[in-house]
Design a protein around this motif. Sequence first.
Motif, PDB file in Angstrom:
ATOM      1  N   ALA A  85       0.829  -1.205   0.000  1.00  0.00           N
ATOM      2  CA  ALA A  85       0.000   0.000   0.000  1.00  0.00           C
ATOM      3  C   ALA A  85       0.862   1.252   0.000  1.00  0.00           C
ATOM      4  N   GLY A  86       0.400   2.281  -0.685  1.00  0.00           N
ATOM      5  CA  GLY A  86       1.118   3.551  -0.754  1.00  0.00           C
ATOM      6  C   GLY A  86       0.490   4.423  -1.814  1.00  0.00           C
ATOM      7  N   ASP A  87       1.091   5.562  -2.055  1.00  0.00           N
ATOM      8  CA  ASP A  87       0.579   6.486  -3.054  1.00  0.00           C
ATOM      9  C   ASP A  87       1.745   6.937  -3.944  1.00  0.00           C
ATOM     10  N   PRO A  88       1.991   6.263  -5.082  1.00  0.00           N
ATOM     11  CA  PRO A  88       1.207   5.111  -5.574  1.00  0.00           C
ATOM     12  C   PRO A  88       1.622   3.818  -4.877  1.00  0.00           C
ATOM     13  N   PRO A  89       0.818   2.751  -4.985  1.00  0.00           N
ATOM     14  CA  PRO A  89       1.208   1.470  -4.388  1.00  0.00           C
ATOM     15  C   PRO A  89       2.419   0.879  -5.109  1.00  0.00           C
ATOM     16  N   GLN A  90       3.195   0.065  -4.395  1.00  0.00           N
ATOM     17  CA  GLN A  90       4.348  -0.605  -4.984  1.00  0.00           C
ATOM     18  C   GLN A  90       3.939  -2.027  -5.367  1.00  0.00           C
ATOM     19  N   LEU A  91       4.216  -2.387  -6.609  1.00  0.00           N
ATOM     20  CA  LEU A  91       3.832  -3.690  -7.133  1.00  0.00           C
ATOM     21  C   LEU A  91       5.082  -4.487  -7.478  1.00  0.00           C
ATOM     22  N   ASP A  92       5.220  -5.676  -6.921  1.00  0.00           N
ATOM     23  CA  ASP A  92       6.385  -6.519  -7.164  1.00  0.00           C
ATOM     24  C   ASP A  92       5.940  -7.916  -7.552  1.00  0.00           C
ATOM     25  N   ARG A  93       6.716  -8.518  -8.444  1.00  0.00           N
ATOM     26  CA  ARG A  93       6.435  -9.880  -8.910  1.00  0.00           C
ATOM     27  C   ARG A  93       7.686 -10.725  -8.739  1.00  0.00           C
ATOM     28  N   PHE A  94       7.479 -11.975  -8.303  1.00  0.00           N
ATOM     29  CA  PHE A  94       8.593 -12.887  -8.075  1.00  0.00           C
ATOM     30  C   PHE A  94       8.279 -14.231  -8.710  1.00  0.00           C
ATOM     31  N   TRP A 103      15.842 -24.780  -5.451  1.00  0.00           N
ATOM     32  CA  TRP A 103      14.760 -23.818  -5.579  1.00  0.00           C
ATOM     33  C   TRP A 103      15.344 -22.429  -5.780  1.00  0.00           C
ATOM     34  N   PHE A 104      14.601 -21.553  -6.430  1.00  0.00           N
ATOM     35  CA  PHE A 104      15.083 -20.200  -6.681  1.00  0.00           C
ATOM     36  C   PHE A 104      13.927 -19.222  -6.571  1.00  0.00           C
ATOM     37  N   VAL A 105      14.255 -17.956  -6.382  1.00  0.00           N
ATOM     38  CA  VAL A 105      13.286 -16.866  -6.461  1.00  0.00           C
ATOM     39  C   VAL A 105      13.937 -15.740  -7.253  1.00  0.00           C
ATOM     40  N   ALA A 106      13.227 -15.206  -8.239  1.00  0.00           N
ATOM     41  CA  ALA A 106      13.758 -14.142  -9.096  1.00  0.00           C
ATOM     42  C   ALA A 106      12.765 -12.997  -9.153  1.00  0.00           C
ATOM     43  N   ALA A 107      13.239 -11.781  -8.879  1.00  0.00           N
ATOM     44  CA  ALA A 107      12.403 -10.597  -9.030  1.00  0.00           C
ATOM     45  C   ALA A 107      12.160 -10.358 -10.512  1.00  0.00           C
ATOM     46  N   VAL A 108      10.907 -10.122 -10.893  1.00  0.00           N
ATOM     47  CA  VAL A 108      10.519 -10.023 -12.301  1.00  0.00           C
ATOM     48  C   VAL A 108      10.178  -8.576 -12.650  1.00  0.00           C
TER      49      VAL A 108
END
Length: 276
Positions: A85-94, A103-108
């Motif tokens: 939440a924020g103004d504007p909101p922050q959107l992240d995808r992994f 196993w892995f995690v990658a910021a998209v």
Amino acid sequence: MNAKQIESQFIAMGARLKLREVPSRWRQGERQWISPADFAVDIRRDAAGEFFELRVPTHLRETLDVTVTQAEPKQRHLLLFVRKAGDPPQLDRFLCGHDEREWFVAAVPGGASSVRQAMDALQPQEVRAALAQNHVSSRKRYARKNRAFRRQGEWFFVAEPSFVVDPKLVLRNEPLRRGGGKPHLVEQLYRTGGETVHVCSQHPNGVTPNEYRSILRHQPDANRWGWQVMRRNPGVYARGTVRHRDHATITLPFWHRVIMNTETQSRTMAKVAFLD
């Protein structure tokens, strides 16, 4: 955030997810949350093996929206969407999944809404151009080996069979890494261009020579931080074996251009640099 529903999506692809709340601290003088200031998605290990961990500061507990946008259980991949939440909101995808042994995690980067779109987004423009030039089918474009490239973890090796270098400038058994990550060891490596930086554990992405001199002037103990001189974002070419403890060794019979995936273009990875 429906933690049980999210955990079930990870279980479906054979993984575990743990949600850990971390107490937040408020710094009154700066009027901001610190330690930690933001959430994190990570790979951790316990007695049962590897698991995904979502760390949430307590001050974000009620305002952080986490969902699984799409899952491919047979492929052992899913796309995790985090809205702060924020103004504007922050959107992240992994992109979370399994690659070779780990196993892995990658910021998209970008606006991916499916696993396939996320995998496309992680391929740099040079890699997509090589795929088109070599007429690689959609079925093979995400493989670790096809006519356009070899891949080991986050690194793509795009074939350059006609590339010629001065043998005297070829380096042997050189580390290849981004930021403070575990290095990939390259049997033969040639670099060109880039920016000279000074690197240590306190500054894993490097500082310029002017910044380095300023640090030494203002922090007398900084000369004991184990600095190394490296090149930031150079042009790099590899030949021979490429080794990493989390991946199978690959062999490049001729020169290949080394290109990092686009993870560093995402908001959460914006400060990570390609150091060589």
